[in-house]
Design an enzyme around this catalytic site. Structure first.
Site, PDB file in Angstrom:
ATOM      1  N   ARG A  78       0.820  -1.232   0.000  1.00 42.97           N
ATOM      2  CA  ARG A  78       0.000   0.000   0.000  1.00 42.97           C
ATOM      3  C   ARG A  78       0.843   1.267   0.000  1.00 42.97           C
ATOM      4  NH1 ARG A  78      -2.990  -3.015   3.568  1.00 42.97           N
ATOM      5  NH2 ARG A  78      -4.844  -3.928   2.609  1.00 42.97           N
ATOM      6  N   LYS A 109       2.886  11.814 -11.564  1.00 37.08           N
ATOM      7  CA  LYS A 109       2.124  10.846 -12.369  1.00 37.08           C
ATOM      8  C   LYS A 109       2.991   9.630 -12.670  1.00 37.08           C
ATOM      9  CE  LYS A 109      -1.126  13.699 -15.030  1.00 37.08           C
ATOM     10  NZ  LYS A 109      -1.516  14.058 -16.414  1.00 37.08           N
ATOM     11  N   GLU A 164       9.949  17.512 -25.585  1.00 39.21           N
ATOM     12  CA  GLU A 164       9.238  18.025 -24.400  1.00 39.21           C
ATOM     13  C   GLU A 164       9.760  19.413 -24.024  1.00 39.21           C
ATOM     14  OE1 GLU A 164       6.676  16.340 -23.473  1.00 39.21           O
ATOM     15  OE2 GLU A 164       7.100  14.248 -23.988  1.00 39.21           O
ATOM     16  N   LYS A 172       7.748  22.948 -15.532  1.00 37.10           N
ATOM     17  CA  LYS A 172       6.846  21.828 -15.259  1.00 37.10           C
ATOM     18  C   LYS A 172       6.328  21.915 -13.820  1.00 37.10           C
ATOM     19  CE  LYS A 172       5.286  17.334 -15.614  1.00 37.10           C
ATOM     20  NZ  LYS A 172       5.390  16.005 -16.131  1.00 37.10           N
ATOM     21  N   GLU A 220      -5.126  18.276 -12.536  1.00 39.59           N
ATOM     22  CA  GLU A 220      -5.458  18.496 -13.941  1.00 39.59           C
ATOM     23  C   GLU A 220      -6.885  18.955 -14.186  1.00 39.59           C
ATOM     24  OE1 GLU A 220      -3.218  15.870 -16.427  1.00 39.59           O
ATOM     25  OE2 GLU A 220      -4.543  16.215 -18.132  1.00 39.59           O
ATOM     26  N   ARG A 269      -2.789  22.298 -15.985  1.00 44.52           N
ATOM     27  CA  ARG A 269      -1.925  21.137 -16.240  1.00 44.52           C
ATOM     28  C   ARG A 269      -2.199  20.506 -17.598  1.00 44.52           C
ATOM     29  NH1 ARG A 269       0.120  16.459 -11.931  1.00 44.52           N
ATOM     30  NH2 ARG A 269       1.581  15.505 -13.394  1.00 44.52           N
ATOM     31  N   ASN A 326      -0.300  18.763 -22.206  1.00 43.80           N
ATOM     32  CA  ASN A 326      -0.659  17.772 -23.235  1.00 43.80           C
ATOM     33  C   ASN A 326      -0.526  18.321 -24.651  1.00 43.80           C
ATOM     34  OD1 ASN A 326      -1.313  15.713 -21.434  1.00 43.80           O
ATOM     35  ND2 ASN A 326      -3.365  16.550 -21.112  1.00 43.80           N
ATOM     36  N   HIS A 345       0.175  16.128 -27.568  1.00 43.11           N
ATOM     37  CA  HIS A 345       0.094  14.754 -27.066  1.00 43.11           C
ATOM     38  C   HIS A 345      -1.193  14.022 -27.444  1.00 43.11           C
ATOM     39  CE1 HIS A 345       3.690  15.719 -24.907  1.00 43.11           C
ATOM     40  NE2 HIS A 345       3.748  14.526 -24.337  1.00 43.11           N
ATOM     41  N   HIS A 386      -0.077  10.787 -29.020  1.00 35.84           N
ATOM     42  CA  HIS A 386      -0.255   9.434 -28.478  1.00 35.84           C
ATOM     43  C   HIS A 386      -0.871   8.493 -29.510  1.00 35.84           C
ATOM     44  CE1 HIS A 386       0.017  10.603 -23.964  1.00 35.84           C
ATOM     45  NE2 HIS A 386       1.183  10.238 -24.443  1.00 35.84           N
ATOM     46  N   HIS A 436       8.253   8.294 -28.527  1.00 29.86           N
ATOM     47  CA  HIS A 436       7.342   9.298 -27.977  1.00 29.86           C
ATOM     48  C   HIS A 436       7.642  10.717 -28.480  1.00 29.86           C
ATOM     49  CE1 HIS A 436       4.611  11.114 -25.101  1.00 29.86           C
ATOM     50  NE2 HIS A 436       5.583  11.907 -24.684  1.00 29.86           N
TER      51      HIS A 436
HETATM   52 ZN    ZN Z   1       5.379  13.517 -23.468  1.00 30.23          ZN
END
Ligand code: ZN
Ligand code: ADP
Length: 345
Positions: free
Chosen positions: A108, A130, A172, A214, A224, A228, A232, A235, A239, A249
């Site tokens: 946990r 994240k 990025e 960031k 988010e 935030r 993206n 992205h 993605h 990526h």
């Molecule tokens: Zn990325």
């Protein structure tokens, strides 16, 4: 060494810039620590890691899967890791994700920290809490938001980072410049990948600036709800392209940013000259700006887009640019998006 504190709602993360790996011993006892890394880094840095317990996984995004987490958990059980165990993720973004996620669920939750070794992990993956895994086609579908105890930046790891990983990481960095920092954009225009690779001061400065961008965005909006989402940029389409075309990526995000610029021109009065500046900058850093294959697979890209977790109702939230250094979230209707994609892909 330059120590900073980054405050989040649940934790203050200590960040050690310009540090050396050996400093890790001062932060965590070798007894309690378990390093999670990948086979590449474990073999290049075997000597550095002597005396530490190490779990190495297979490298690459395709291993950012639950089955790898299960494997790591089995290894942790084998070495009798307990609630006092302190996990250190040393590697690129795949490793920070796997290590942070495993540490968050093992018993946990045990403490963890990162030593990011790729540009992408240093400026992006290691910051913001994240951590998670991909599920089949779906990137980062399962995971947690939980912050590390500390981040240790030892730039000497970058000496062994392959050129293509430098290039990917710069996608990025360019993203951060596009959405938040025109000055940074100009700095990138006035330099080159070689300049940054060859100058320890320049890369240290660049990384720190990107961590700050960031951190600022994430700390303003950890869960988010708004700002935030700007991270993206490039992205949503990125993605989808990454999955369908099996691109790295950063390459996929680069093409995604070009598409987002064109959509910004259409929908947001983003000046065409600025779109061209973004494209020129991506090219300068050896990033692709068009899909590398002749055969268009818009249909497949579209299917993945529809399943994207950012979809809400009959619109997809898209990150668009107002100008360089200034971005906005706008819902684009599926109908509109389909037309736009047919134009830009
Ligand atoms: Zn990325
Ligand atoms: P990313 O950081 O791009 O999200 P990965 O964790 O997959 O993704 O790292 C990219 C690749 O670079 C992997 O093959 C990893 O083993 C390798 N790598 C990461 N850091 C270093 C380094 N400092 N030296 C050599 N190879 C590295």
């Amino acid at each position: 060494m330059d120590k900073q504190h980054y405050k989040f709602s649940t934790k203050t993360v200590d960040c050690y810039f310009d540090a050396v790996f050996s400093f890790l011993e001062k932060l965590v006892s070798k007894e309690k620590a378990v390093i999670i890394t990948d086979d590449n880094i474990a073999s290049i840095y075997a000597e550095k890691f002597t005396g530490w317990k190490v779990i190495a996984i297979k490298p690459g995004e395709k291993n950012k899967q639950q089955s790898t987490v299960d494997h790591v958990i089995n290894q942790l059980i084998k070495i009798q890791a307990d609630r006092e165990t302190f996990i250190i993720g040393i590697g690129g973004g795949v490793i920070t994700d796997i290590a942070g996620y495993t540490a968050s669920v093992y018993m946990r939750g045990v403490k963890f920290a990162f030593v990011p070794t790729s540009i992408l992990a240093m400026v992006d993956a290691a910051i913001g809490g994240k951590n998670g895994v991909d599920v089949g086609m779906y990137k980062n579908l399962v995971g947690v938001i939980r912050h590390s105890e500390f981040l240790l930046y030892d730039y000497s790891f970058l000496k062994t980072l392959p050129q293509e990983e430098w290039i990917n990481g710069f996608a990025e960095i360019i993203k951060h410049a596009c959405i938040k920092d025109e000055k940074l954009f100009e700095r990138l225009e006035n330099n080159s990948l070689e300049n940054f690779r060859e100058s320890p001061e320049k890369i240290a400065d660049l990384i720190k600036r990107n961590v700050e961008i960031k951190y600022k965005v994430v700390s303003n909006d950890e869960f988010e709800a708004g700002e935030r989402k700007l991270l993206n940029f490039g992205h949503t389409l990125g993605h989808a392209i990454e999955n369908i075309y099996q691109l790295p990526h950063g390459n996929a995000v680069s093409i995604g940013m070009v598409a987002a610029c064109k959509i910004s021109e259409e929908m947001n009065d983003f000046p065409t000259v600025d779109s061209e500046r973004v494209i020129d900058l991506l090219k300068k850093y050896n990033l692709p700006v068009t899909l590398p294959f002749g055969e268009s697979r818009r249909g497949a890209v579209w299917e993945v887009l529809l399943m994207d977790k950012k979809k809400s109702g009959d619109a997809i939230n898209f990150i668009l640019l107002n100008k360089i250094g200034d971005a906005i979230v706008k819902p684009v209707s599926l109908h509109q998006l389909k037309d736009l994609i047919n134009q830009v892909l």
